[in-house]
Design a protein around this motif. Structure first.
Motif, PDB file in Angstrom:
ATOM      1  N   VAL A   1       0.851  -1.200   0.000  1.00  0.00           N
ATOM      2  CA  VAL A   1       0.000   0.000   0.000  1.00  0.00           C
ATOM      3  C   VAL A   1       0.883   1.245   0.000  1.00  0.00           C
ATOM      4  O   VAL A   1       0.664   2.197  -0.761  1.00  0.00           O
ATOM      5  N   ALA A   2       1.935   1.240   0.838  1.00  0.00           N
ATOM      6  CA  ALA A   2       2.810   2.409   0.942  1.00  0.00           C
ATOM      7  C   ALA A   2       3.570   2.623  -0.359  1.00  0.00           C
ATOM      8  O   ALA A   2       3.745   3.756  -0.818  1.00  0.00           O
ATOM      9  N   ARG A   3       4.010   1.525  -0.943  1.00  0.00           N
ATOM     10  CA  ARG A   3       4.770   1.672  -2.195  1.00  0.00           C
ATOM     11  C   ARG A   3       3.888   2.301  -3.279  1.00  0.00           C
ATOM     12  O   ARG A   3       4.317   3.185  -4.008  1.00  0.00           O
ATOM     13  N   VAL A   4       2.650   1.870  -3.320  1.00  0.00           N
ATOM     14  CA  VAL A   4       1.735   2.450  -4.308  1.00  0.00           C
ATOM     15  C   VAL A   4       1.508   3.933  -4.000  1.00  0.00           C
ATOM     16  O   VAL A   4       1.543   4.792  -4.887  1.00  0.00           O
ATOM     17  N   ALA A   5       1.330   4.251  -2.721  1.00  0.00           N
ATOM     18  CA  ALA A   5       1.028   5.642  -2.356  1.00  0.00           C
ATOM     19  C   ALA A   5       2.214   6.563  -2.611  1.00  0.00           C
ATOM     20  O   ALA A   5       2.034   7.743  -2.920  1.00  0.00           O
ATOM     21  N   LEU A   6       3.438   6.000  -2.519  1.00  0.00           N
ATOM     22  CA  LEU A   6       4.599   6.885  -2.574  1.00  0.00           C
ATOM     23  C   LEU A   6       5.402   6.783  -3.865  1.00  0.00           C
ATOM     24  O   LEU A   6       5.921   7.786  -4.349  1.00  0.00           O
ATOM     25  N   THR A   7       5.542   5.579  -4.418  1.00  0.00           N
ATOM     26  CA  THR A   7       6.413   5.480  -5.608  1.00  0.00           C
ATOM     27  C   THR A   7       5.673   4.934  -6.844  1.00  0.00           C
ATOM     28  O   THR A   7       5.949   5.335  -7.949  1.00  0.00           O
ATOM     29  N   ARG A   8       4.746   4.038  -6.658  1.00  0.00           N
ATOM     30  CA  ARG A   8       4.019   3.488  -7.824  1.00  0.00           C
ATOM     31  C   ARG A   8       2.634   4.129  -7.881  1.00  0.00           C
ATOM     32  O   ARG A   8       1.603   3.475  -7.853  1.00  0.00           O
ATOM     33  N   THR A   9       2.641   5.441  -7.966  1.00  0.00           N
ATOM     34  CA  THR A   9       1.390   6.181  -7.830  1.00  0.00           C
ATOM     35  C   THR A   9       0.415   5.903  -8.977  1.00  0.00           C
ATOM     36  O   THR A   9      -0.781   6.152  -8.844  1.00  0.00           O
ATOM     37  N   PHE A  10       0.961   5.364 -10.078  1.00  0.00           N
ATOM     38  CA  PHE A  10       0.069   5.043 -11.205  1.00  0.00           C
ATOM     39  C   PHE A  10      -0.886   3.908 -10.843  1.00  0.00           C
ATOM     40  O   PHE A  10      -1.862   3.667 -11.525  1.00  0.00           O
TER      41      PHE A  10
END
Ligand code: MCN
Length: 790
Positions: free
Chosen positions: A594-603
């Motif tokens: 979830v954090a990775r999506v929110a911060l780096t994989r925002t697409f």
């Protein structure tokens, strides 16, 4: 927005988690003020008054300036900074002259400061400073200070009263005293102090138009505000950093002259300056405590129960030159006077008197040990005079569960508690411990047991006391892209386990392992605004702010997780380490993803959801009054902890020596975060309470302090501290997050009342009764025995 349901995962609250800070602290890896060394740093030594009361005619620093290695020497004439804090109307503000300008009012008052290459050179040069002081008559005690012809410490006031609150009018009190028998006493708690392992210290550096101050404080943001006011810098240009603090105990909640002088020097000299307090300085300049005399009368019914209290709290505030806490304990003591008892009315006046002693200030308990000592001694006296067993008398008055919520005569709103149960259990344990000691005692040993019970207001608002700082605090909880969390909070650590507390609460709220949470506090640049740790507020206020911030993160995390799982947000629940479809551990997504999506994989974010995974929340505890109500009552605290103590003592009548042989505390701090920490807090508080009742004292003679080293100031060692049993009861606070109540001061409130009663009990066969003062040193006990015999 949808909130994920909490699954039935095990809670971290109530688990005996070893403190995460301890490994670092006990293996010598802590970083205290004395460890702060900056390039080009010089060291300061203060020149202090050895006269208790004098007019300053002049301070000559010329010879000091000529000394080897000296960079600068300044006196009050050079440092015309001042700030008069805004205070409540019944309190007189004392100006801050960090170096005395016109008058000195206590031995130890800073007169000048010398800066040299090192501390040795600075101290040698400080001896050459010539202060021309014209001695003035000394005011030794609060009673002397109130005499008609007393010398005035602040002539502009016209008297020596820094604080004066008349007793509120209360016809119900008058009526009770007219109708019923009156039983009175005067109860004195002597002057002693917090005396932490690490004395105070300050390092300051002025660089790039910014002031950075390292100081051993409990309240970095309060120091920053005061520095801003006194030095005239905007708060944004000041950074206050609190390294590890080797004990604060309230004493390091005050802002002291040295806190202003060292930053001023750094600005003036354009190089880093450090001052480290030595133990002698500490004992005469860090604030003292207690020194309170409470006159208390009870209107007593035939069954011994109290219908009304009347009284006066009078405190010897020393010179009064301390902020923010000096006069606060006098007001808090008033709130403690009715204890957990059904006492319908009280009417108490307060006087805070200035004398030529070290300023009085905060010390763990902050007026509650003094107030508890007075009411508990008076209850014992009533029992004795009416022939009622003091335990039975307490049972007649103590609040029963069905009476809650209850507003005490002082205005405290008790909405939860286990007052009766805690007392009953303490008595059960105390009687058992006494019986066991009797069995193994040498014939002729005088054994006794004493009980004390009290309520403790926690997470108070300082606004209601000083008119300056209210009770809010903040938390900033931020995910990193790898799923780790950094939680920054406004509370401070000084040994009470605050890092473990914050990590536990964040981990609990986000279903993460504690190790995944890094905690930041004690730095005004990196932590969000908060008032620090005092009034046993840390767990409550940090808990409130963390709970709110976590709620925001859970909501956003749920949306992202639901999108990734192609599930409806309302079908998700928080599970270990992340989210899962309710009841389906196989369909889960960890916080890391979830954090990775929110911060780096925002697409990968769901449509309309902004990047980032952090939240900041501020929390102001509910329930407290910020100003007294018209009837003079005041509820300055969020919630009230309760406890009962049992002390078993052995007294040697030949020498007067008292030994506390067993001690037990049954307490209720609502829901416990960490039982290990809570037990540690109580043990430490009881140890300090034993020291304050039997050993530690700060006597004066003609304004001269007589205890200025550890040769005269007797701290208890492990040999004087008995086995301390603790038991927890749990009445969750309805108004605080998680149902938490504070516990940081609980241990220290009971010992004076419980130990003094136990000594009295032990010496009853010798006719000793009605002990109304501390400390119970061997010579005092011998005197009591001799007086009883004569
Ligand atoms: N705690 C808990 N469960 C609760 C309440 C508290 O486990 N229901 C834990 C907390 O997690 C925290 C400790 O007990 O680690 C104290 O919490 P709290 O009562 O909220 O008090 P503060 O954190 O605000 O600390 C201040 C308080 C005060 S006012 C003084 S004075 C004091 C004290 O705590 N000074 C101390 N304890 C001290 N302990 C040490 N070692 N050193 C000091 O200077």
């Amino acid at each position: 927005m949808v909130q994920p349901e909490q699954s039935m995962r095990p809670t971290l609250l109530g688990v005996r988690v070893p403190r995460i800070e301890d490994d670092r602290l006990v293996t010598g890896r802590g970083r205290y003020i004395a460890d702060v060394v900056l390039p080009g740093m010089v060291e300061a030594a203060f020149v202090r008054s050895d006269v208790p009361h004098a007019q300053v005619r002049g301070v000559d620093t010329a010879a000091a300036l000529d000394s080897p290695g000296v960079h600068a020497a300044f006196s009050g004439a050079d440092l015309d900074v001042r700030a008069v804090p805004d205070l409540m109307p019944w309190v007189r503000g004392v100006q801050h002259y960090p170096l005395a300008r016109d008058r000195v009012r206590f031995v130890g008052c800073p007169l000048a400061v010398v800066v040299a290459d090192d501390r040795y050179l600075a101290e040698d040069a400080a001896e050459l400073v010539d202060a021309d002081l014209e001695p003035l008559p000394t005011v030794d005690t609060a009673e002397d200070a109130l005499a008609e012809d007393a010398p005035l410490l602040y002539p502009e006031w016209g008297d020596n009263l820094l604080l004066s609150m008349p007793a509120p009018e209360n016809p119900a009190v008058d009526e009770a005293f007219d109708r019923l028998r009156t039983i009175s006493g005067t109860y004195t708690t002597h002057r002693h102090a917090a005396v932490p392992m690490e004395p105070r210290g300050v390092v300051a550096e002025y660089r790039d138009d910014r002031l950075t101050v390292w100081t051993s404080t409990q309240a970095a943001f309060i120091v920053r505000s005061m520095l801003s006011q006194v030095l005239g810098l905007p708060e944004r240009d000041i950074r206050v950093i609190t390294p590890d603090v080797g004990g604060g105990f309230g004493q390091k909640n005050e802002v002291y002259p040295e806190d202003y002088v060292i930053p001023w020097l750094a600005m003036r000299l354009r190089r880093p300056v450090r001052w480290l307090e030595d133990r002698h300085e500490h004992l005469i300049t860090a604030c003292h405590a207690r020194d309170m005399r409470i006159e208390l009368s009870a209107a007593v019914r035939d069954d011994g129960t109290i219908a009304a209290l009347r009284g006066r709290v009078r405190t010897d505030l020393g010179s009064g030159e301390v902020f923010p806490g000096g006069f606060g304990p006098s007001l808090v003591a008033v709130g403690s006077l009715c204890g957990p008892y059904r006492i319908p009315h009280q009417c108490v006046a307060v006087q805070g008197v200035v004398t030529n002693k070290t300023p009085l200030g905060a010390y763990r308990g902050f007026g509650m040990p003094e107030g508890t000592f007075a009411i508990e001694r008076l209850v014992d006296k009533i029992g004795r005079e009416l022939g009622i067993d003091p335990v039975e008398l307490r049972r007649r008055m103590i609040l029963e569960p069905h009476e809650l919520p209850y507003e005490t005569a002082a205005g405290a709103r008790l909405d939860s508690g286990s007052h009766r149960a805690a007392f009953d259990r303490a008595v059960e344990i105390g009687e058992r411990l006494l019986a066991a000691e009797r069995e193994r005692a040498e014939p002729g040993t005088h054994l006794g047991v004493g009980y004390a019970t009290y309520i403790e207001g926690v997470a108070a608002s300082a606004f209601s006391i000083t008119g300056t700082f209210s009770g809010q605090d903040s938390a900033d909880v931020r995910f990193d892209a790898d799923g780790g969390v950094t939680a920054a909070v406004g509370i401070s650590a000084m040994g009470q386990g605050a890092h473990t507390t914050v990590a536990t609460l964040v981990a609990e709220e986000l279903a993460l392992p504690i190790e995944q949470v890094r905690v930041v506090m004690g730095d005004t640049d990196t932590a969000p605004f908060g008032l620090g740790s005092w009034a046993s507020r840390g767990a409550v206020v940090a808990g409130g702010a963390i709970a709110q911030a976590a709620e925001v993160l859970r909501r956003k995390g749920t949306e992202i997780a639901a999108h990734l799982l192609e599930a409806a947000p309302e079908d998700l629940e928080l599970a270990d380490g992340g989210f899962q479809v309710r009841g389906s551990p196989g369909s889960s997504v960890p916080w890391e993803r979830v954090a990775r999506v929110a911060l780096t994989r925002t697409f990968e974010l769901p449509p309309g959801v902004a990047p980032g995974l952090d939240a900041r929340a501020s929390y102001e505890p509910p329930g407290m009054d910020h100003v007294p109500r018209p009837d003079g009552k005041m509820n300055a605290s969020t919630t009230y902890t309760n406890a009962a103590h049992a002390a078993v003592v052995a007294v040697d009548p030949a020498t007067g020596e008292v030994q506390v042989v067993r001690y037990a505390v049954v307490h209720d701090c609502g829901r416990v975060i960490n039982p290990l920490t809570v037990a540690g807090q109580i043990h430490g508080g009881v140890a300090q309470g034993i020291g304050g009742t039997l050993y530690e004292q700060l006597p004066y003679e003609d304004g001269q302090p007589l205890a200025t080293t550890f040769m005269e100031y007797l701290l208890p060692t492990a040999c004087e501290i008995p086995d301390i049993a603790t038991e927890e009861l749990c009445s969750p606070a309805p108004e605080t997050p998680f149902g938490i109540k504070g516990v940081g001061e609980a241990g220290i409130i009971g010992p004076p009342a419980a130990i003094v009663r136990a000594v009295e009990h032990a010496l009853e066969p010798l006719g000793v009764a009605d002990i109304d003062t501390t400390p119970l040193t061997p010579s005092v006990v011998r005197r009591l025995i001799e007086e009883a015999a004569s």
